[in-house]
Write a protein that holds these residues in place. Structure first.
Motif, PDB file in Angstrom:
ATOM      1  N   PRO A   1       0.811  -1.228   0.000  1.00 29.13           N
ATOM      2  CA  PRO A   1       0.000   0.000   0.000  1.00 29.13           C
ATOM      3  C   PRO A   1       0.841   1.273   0.000  1.00 29.13           C
ATOM      4  O   PRO A   1       0.409   2.295  -0.549  1.00 29.13           O
ATOM      5  CB  PRO A   1      -0.853  -0.124   1.265  1.00 29.13           C
ATOM      6  CG  PRO A   1      -0.164  -1.119   2.122  1.00 29.13           C
ATOM      7  CD  PRO A   1       0.586  -2.024   1.208  1.00 29.13           C
TER       8      PRO A   1
ATOM      9  N   TRP B   1     -12.336   3.768  -7.666  1.00 29.83           N
ATOM     10  CA  TRP B   1     -11.724   2.444  -7.749  1.00 29.83           C
ATOM     11  C   TRP B   1     -10.518   2.326  -6.832  1.00 29.83           C
ATOM     12  O   TRP B   1     -10.283   1.271  -6.239  1.00 29.83           O
ATOM     13  CB  TRP B   1     -11.339   2.086  -9.195  1.00 29.83           C
ATOM     14  CG  TRP B   1     -10.273   2.972  -9.784  1.00 29.83           C
ATOM     15  CD1 TRP B   1     -10.462   4.129 -10.474  1.00 29.83           C
ATOM     16  CD2 TRP B   1      -8.864   2.764  -9.720  1.00 29.83           C
ATOM     17  NE1 TRP B   1      -9.250   4.665 -10.841  1.00 29.83           N
ATOM     18  CE2 TRP B   1      -8.245   3.851 -10.394  1.00 29.83           C
ATOM     19  CE3 TRP B   1      -8.052   1.788  -9.165  1.00 29.83           C
ATOM     20  CZ2 TRP B   1      -6.864   3.968 -10.523  1.00 29.83           C
ATOM     21  CZ3 TRP B   1      -6.669   1.910  -9.291  1.00 29.83           C
ATOM     22  CH2 TRP B   1      -6.096   2.993  -9.962  1.00 29.83           C
TER      23      TRP B   1
ATOM     24  N   THR C   1     -11.765   2.331  -3.121  1.00 31.98           N
ATOM     25  CA  THR C   1     -12.305   1.004  -2.850  1.00 31.98           C
ATOM     26  C   THR C   1     -11.180  -0.005  -2.661  1.00 31.98           C
ATOM     27  O   THR C   1     -11.214  -0.835  -1.747  1.00 31.98           O
ATOM     28  CB  THR C   1     -13.241   0.549  -3.993  1.00 31.98           C
ATOM     29  OG1 THR C   1     -14.281   1.516  -4.139  1.00 31.98           O
ATOM     30  CG2 THR C   1     -13.833  -0.818  -3.717  1.00 31.98           C
ATOM     31  N   SER C   2     -10.163   0.080  -3.498  1.00 33.28           N
ATOM     32  CA  SER C   2      -9.016  -0.819  -3.377  1.00 33.28           C
ATOM     33  C   SER C   2      -8.299  -0.640  -2.037  1.00 33.28           C
ATOM     34  O   SER C   2      -7.887  -1.615  -1.416  1.00 33.28           O
ATOM     35  CB  SER C   2      -8.023  -0.586  -4.520  1.00 33.28           C
ATOM     36  OG  SER C   2      -8.592  -0.946  -5.744  1.00 33.28           O
TER      37      SER C   2
ATOM     38  N   LEU D   1     -10.472  -2.227   0.662  1.00 35.52           N
ATOM     39  CA  LEU D   1     -10.388  -3.692   0.597  1.00 35.52           C
ATOM     40  C   LEU D   1      -9.021  -4.195   1.052  1.00 35.52           C
ATOM     41  O   LEU D   1      -8.920  -5.235   1.706  1.00 35.52           O
ATOM     42  CB  LEU D   1     -10.689  -4.178  -0.822  1.00 35.52           C
ATOM     43  CG  LEU D   1     -12.113  -3.946  -1.312  1.00 35.52           C
ATOM     44  CD1 LEU D   1     -12.273  -4.395  -2.756  1.00 35.52           C
ATOM     45  CD2 LEU D   1     -13.126  -4.640  -0.411  1.00 35.52           C
ATOM     46  N   THR D   2      -7.977  -3.449   0.736  1.00 34.83           N
ATOM     47  CA  THR D   2      -6.634  -3.806   1.198  1.00 34.83           C
ATOM     48  C   THR D   2      -6.556  -3.724   2.716  1.00 34.83           C
ATOM     49  O   THR D   2      -5.985  -4.605   3.367  1.00 34.83           O
ATOM     50  CB  THR D   2      -5.577  -2.889   0.549  1.00 34.83           C
ATOM     51  OG1 THR D   2      -5.615  -3.090  -0.867  1.00 34.83           O
ATOM     52  CG2 THR D   2      -4.184  -3.175   1.072  1.00 34.83           C
TER      53      THR D   2
ATOM     54  N   TRP E   1      -8.138  -9.886  -2.126  1.00 36.28           N
ATOM     55  CA  TRP E   1      -7.002  -9.548  -2.983  1.00 36.28           C
ATOM     56  C   TRP E   1      -7.345  -9.723  -4.454  1.00 36.28           C
ATOM     57  O   TRP E   1      -6.894  -8.946  -5.299  1.00 36.28           O
ATOM     58  CB  TRP E   1      -5.763 -10.364  -2.611  1.00 36.28           C
ATOM     59  CG  TRP E   1      -5.088  -9.779  -1.430  1.00 36.28           C
ATOM     60  CD1 TRP E   1      -4.956 -10.332  -0.194  1.00 36.28           C
ATOM     61  CD2 TRP E   1      -4.466  -8.492  -1.342  1.00 36.28           C
ATOM     62  NE1 TRP E   1      -4.296  -9.468   0.638  1.00 36.28           N
ATOM     63  CE2 TRP E   1      -3.982  -8.343  -0.034  1.00 36.28           C
ATOM     64  CE3 TRP E   1      -4.278  -7.456  -2.247  1.00 36.28           C
ATOM     65  CZ2 TRP E   1      -3.310  -7.193   0.391  1.00 36.28           C
ATOM     66  CZ3 TRP E   1      -3.615  -6.315  -1.824  1.00 36.28           C
ATOM     67  CH2 TRP E   1      -3.142  -6.196  -0.512  1.00 36.28           C
TER      68      TRP E   1
ATOM     69  N   VAL F   1      -9.206  -6.673  -5.490  1.00 32.13           N
ATOM     70  CA  VAL F   1      -8.282  -5.538  -5.612  1.00 32.13           C
ATOM     71  C   VAL F   1      -7.522  -5.620  -6.937  1.00 32.13           C
ATOM     72  O   VAL F   1      -7.379  -4.611  -7.644  1.00 32.13           O
ATOM     73  CB  VAL F   1      -7.309  -5.467  -4.411  1.00 32.13           C
ATOM     74  CG1 VAL F   1      -6.190  -4.466  -4.670  1.00 32.13           C
ATOM     75  CG2 VAL F   1      -8.064  -5.103  -3.142  1.00 32.13           C
TER      76      VAL F   1
ATOM     77  N   LEU G   1      -9.814  -4.568  -9.701  1.00 25.51           N
ATOM     78  CA  LEU G   1      -9.996  -3.107  -9.686  1.00 25.51           C
ATOM     79  C   LEU G   1      -8.768  -2.390 -10.241  1.00 25.51           C
ATOM     80  O   LEU G   1      -8.902  -1.383 -10.941  1.00 25.51           O
ATOM     81  CB  LEU G   1     -10.286  -2.618  -8.266  1.00 25.51           C
ATOM     82  CG  LEU G   1     -11.685  -2.891  -7.744  1.00 25.51           C
ATOM     83  CD1 LEU G   1     -11.777  -2.546  -6.263  1.00 25.51           C
ATOM     84  CD2 LEU G   1     -12.715  -2.121  -8.531  1.00 25.51           C
ATOM     85  N   MET G   2      -7.593  -2.894  -9.947  1.00 29.90           N
ATOM     86  CA  MET G   2      -6.360  -2.270 -10.435  1.00 29.90           C
ATOM     87  C   MET G   2      -6.231  -2.397 -11.951  1.00 29.90           C
ATOM     88  O   MET G   2      -5.680  -1.515 -12.607  1.00 29.90           O
ATOM     89  CB  MET G   2      -5.129  -2.904  -9.774  1.00 29.90           C
ATOM     90  CG  MET G   2      -5.008  -2.622  -8.317  1.00 29.90           C
ATOM     91  SD  MET G   2      -4.584  -0.900  -8.056  1.00 29.90           S
ATOM     92  CE  MET G   2      -5.238  -0.659  -6.425  1.00 29.90           C
TER      93      MET G   2
END
Length: 137
Positions: free
Chosen positions: A57, A74, A77-78, A81-82, A120, A123, A126-127
């Protein structure tokens, strides 16, 4: 410079999160079969790579700042979630693994690990997809 940070972010994510995902997933099976040998190694692997994973991160936030996307939904949100995945690892996986190695039970450990891995996976999607991106991806 953003490409360098992005490369570091992705590289550290692969090197750190991959081993945790695999070791945490294998732990319940090996804890039943060999509570002191392989299971202890898998726990150490999770613990060690969790420390290395702190860089994920950090590099991600630097990358997001360089790319000017820190406020994008996005990415926010990532990040959330991380943080949830990190919380699951620190509060729900590592302590239970420790308890199992000490002779206790690991109820719901496989489920918690599955949820960690699912977070993960989301994530990563999303990335890659980046909703609202203008890159056409």
């Amino acid at each position: 410079m953003a490409k360098l940070w992005l490369s570091l972010h992705v590289l550290v994510a692969i090197i750190a999160i991959g081993p945790i995902a695999v070791a945490a997933s294998l732990f319940p099976r090996f804890a039943r079969e060999s509570p002191t040998g392989v299971a202890a190694f898998l726990h150490r692997t999770c613990r060690t790579y969790a420390i290395i994973g702190i860089a994920v991160p950090v590099f991600g936030i630097v990358t997001g700042a360089r790319m000017g996307v820190l406020g994008d939904a996005w990415l926010v949100t990532s990040v959330v979630l991380t943080a949830l995945a990190a919380g699951l690892l620190v509060l729900g996986i590592l302590p239970v693994q420790r308890r199992v190695l000490a002779g206790g039970t690991g109820a719901r450990l496989a489920m918690t690990t599955g949820l960690f891995n699912l977070l993960w996976a989301v994530v990563v999607v999303l990335m890659i997809v980046r909703p609202g991106s203008t890159t056409g991806a």
